[in-house]
Design a protein around this motif. Structure first.
Motif, PDB file in Angstrom:
ATOM      1  N   ILE A 142       0.867  -1.185   0.000  1.00  0.00           N
ATOM      2  CA  ILE A 142       0.000   0.000   0.000  1.00  0.00           C
ATOM      3  C   ILE A 142       0.899   1.229   0.000  1.00  0.00           C
ATOM      4  N   ARG A 143       0.609   2.159  -0.886  1.00  0.00           N
ATOM      5  CA  ARG A 143       1.504   3.299  -1.121  1.00  0.00           C
ATOM      6  C   ARG A 143       0.999   4.634  -0.600  1.00  0.00           C
ATOM      7  N   ASP A 144       0.085   4.600   0.350  1.00  0.00           N
ATOM      8  CA  ASP A 144      -0.342   5.869   0.932  1.00  0.00           C
ATOM      9  C   ASP A 144       0.208   5.959   2.351  1.00  0.00           C
ATOM     10  N   ASP A 145      -0.187   6.954   3.080  1.00  0.00           N
ATOM     11  CA  ASP A 145       0.327   7.149   4.442  1.00  0.00           C
ATOM     12  C   ASP A 145      -0.614   6.577   5.500  1.00  0.00           C
ATOM     13  N   SER A 146      -1.439   5.608   5.127  1.00  0.00           N
ATOM     14  CA  SER A 146      -2.348   5.009   6.093  1.00  0.00           C
ATOM     15  C   SER A 146      -1.614   3.949   6.904  1.00  0.00           C
ATOM     16  N   GLU A 147      -2.287   3.387   7.889  1.00  0.00           N
ATOM     17  CA  GLU A 147      -1.694   2.317   8.684  1.00  0.00           C
ATOM     18  C   GLU A 147      -1.710   0.978   7.956  1.00  0.00           C
ATOM     19  N   LEU A 148      -2.463   0.884   6.855  1.00  0.00           N
ATOM     20  CA  LEU A 148      -2.465  -0.329   6.056  1.00  0.00           C
ATOM     21  C   LEU A 148      -1.193  -0.341   5.215  1.00  0.00           C
ATOM     22  N   ALA A 149      -0.364  -1.364   5.402  1.00  0.00           N
ATOM     23  CA  ALA A 149       0.937  -1.418   4.734  1.00  0.00           C
ATOM     24  C   ALA A 149       0.949  -2.341   3.525  1.00  0.00           C
ATOM     25  N   GLY A 150       0.053  -3.332   3.485  1.00  0.00           N
ATOM     26  CA  GLY A 150       0.058  -4.239   2.352  1.00  0.00           C
ATOM     27  C   GLY A 150      -1.043  -5.265   2.425  1.00  0.00           C
ATOM     28  N   VAL A 151      -1.275  -5.910   1.277  1.00  0.00           N
ATOM     29  CA  VAL A 151      -2.266  -6.966   1.150  1.00  0.00           C
ATOM     30  C   VAL A 151      -1.604  -8.118   0.404  1.00  0.00           C
ATOM     31  N   GLY A 152      -1.830  -9.329   0.891  1.00  0.00           N
ATOM     32  CA  GLY A 152      -1.324 -10.508   0.206  1.00  0.00           C
ATOM     33  C   GLY A 152      -2.424 -11.536   0.068  1.00  0.00           C
ATOM     34  N   VAL A 153      -2.401 -12.271  -1.045  1.00  0.00           N
ATOM     35  CA  VAL A 153      -3.352 -13.350  -1.272  1.00  0.00           C
ATOM     36  C   VAL A 153      -2.560 -14.647  -1.379  1.00  0.00           C
ATOM     37  N   PHE A 154      -2.868 -15.579  -0.502  1.00  0.00           N
ATOM     38  CA  PHE A 154      -2.197 -16.869  -0.440  1.00  0.00           C
ATOM     39  C   PHE A 154      -3.143 -17.966  -0.903  1.00  0.00           C
ATOM     40  N   ALA A 155      -2.587 -19.011  -1.519  1.00  0.00           N
ATOM     41  CA  ALA A 155      -3.392 -20.139  -1.967  1.00  0.00           C
ATOM     42  C   ALA A 155      -3.642 -21.136  -0.842  1.00  0.00           C
ATOM     43  N   GLY A 156      -2.881 -21.059   0.233  1.00  0.00           N
ATOM     44  CA  GLY A 156      -2.994 -22.027   1.319  1.00  0.00           C
ATOM     45  C   GLY A 156      -4.128 -21.718   2.279  1.00  0.00           C
ATOM     46  N   SER A 157      -4.275 -22.614   3.232  1.00  0.00           N
ATOM     47  CA  SER A 157      -5.312 -22.466   4.255  1.00  0.00           C
ATOM     48  C   SER A 157      -4.951 -21.337   5.220  1.00  0.00           C
ATOM     49  N   VAL A 158      -5.915 -20.955   6.031  1.00  0.00           N
ATOM     50  CA  VAL A 158      -5.673 -19.930   7.049  1.00  0.00           C
ATOM     51  C   VAL A 158      -4.559 -20.390   7.988  1.00  0.00           C
ATOM     52  N   GLU A 159      -4.603 -21.657   8.393  1.00  0.00           N
ATOM     53  CA  GLU A 159      -3.602 -22.173   9.336  1.00  0.00           C
ATOM     54  C   GLU A 159      -2.207 -22.173   8.717  1.00  0.00           C
ATOM     55  N   GLU A 160      -2.087 -22.626   7.472  1.00  0.00           N
ATOM     56  CA  GLU A 160      -0.788 -22.619   6.787  1.00  0.00           C
ATOM     57  C   GLU A 160      -0.276 -21.188   6.623  1.00  0.00           C
ATOM     58  N   THR A 161      -1.161 -20.312   6.213  1.00  0.00           N
ATOM     59  CA  THR A 161      -0.776 -18.922   5.997  1.00  0.00           C
ATOM     60  C   THR A 161      -0.362 -18.270   7.301  1.00  0.00           C
ATOM     61  N   GLN A 162      -1.062 -18.558   8.383  1.00  0.00           N
ATOM     62  CA  GLN A 162      -0.690 -17.988   9.675  1.00  0.00           C
ATOM     63  C   GLN A 162       0.721 -18.434  10.064  1.00  0.00           C
ATOM     64  N   ARG A 163       1.056 -19.688   9.829  1.00  0.00           N
ATOM     65  CA  ARG A 163       2.410 -20.173  10.124  1.00  0.00           C
ATOM     66  C   ARG A 163       3.451 -19.430   9.292  1.00  0.00           C
ATOM     67  N   ILE A 164       3.135 -19.208   8.019  1.00  0.00           N
ATOM     68  CA  ILE A 164       4.054 -18.469   7.142  1.00  0.00           C
ATOM     69  C   ILE A 164       4.231 -17.045   7.647  1.00  0.00           C
TER      70      ILE A 164
END
Length: 118
Positions: free
Chosen positions: A67-89
């Motif tokens: 994210i390229r503005d001055d907000s507190e949101l820094a980025g977004v990612g989309v993963f193909a794995g499950s929530v549990e796998e992604t949380q570990r990553i």
């Protein structure tokens, strides 16, 4: 209302056929963390970016959107794995470990093959 967009009509049957093709994904929202402005944070974010490139190269992280503005949101990612796998990553991410970034992990759905325009 949206005449300027010149959108084609999509009937209920097409909606149903398309929605049947959705697949589960996991979305990560990265926010600036409590150590985001501390000395050394830029270097940690650099390594976070390197890891994202490795994950993308391995087919694990499908979409990376800093994210390229001055907000507190820094980025977004989309993963193909499950929530549990992604949380570990995400738990192994250097910026998350250093509290430079804070992550939210959410289940989502989308259309396989959807891409960003070149």
């Amino acid at each position: 209302m949206d005449e300027w967009l010149n959108l084609r009509d999509i009937d209920d049957d097409e909606m149903r056929r398309t929605l049947e093709q959705t697949r589960s994904y996991t979305v990560v929202l990265l926010h600036t963390g409590p150590r985001y402005t501390e000395p050394g944070a830029r270097e940690i974010i650099w390594e976070h970016g390197r890891r994202n490139m490795q994950l993308r190269d391995a087919g694990i992280l499908n979409v990376v959107l800093p994210i390229r503005d001055d907000s507190e949101l820094a980025g977004v990612g989309v993963f193909a794995g499950s929530v549990e796998e992604t949380q570990r990553i995400i738990d192994g991410d250097p910026a998350v470990q250093a509290q430079v970034l804070v992550a939210e992990v959410h289940p989502a759905s989308g259309f396989p093959g959807a891409t960003l325009p070149a």
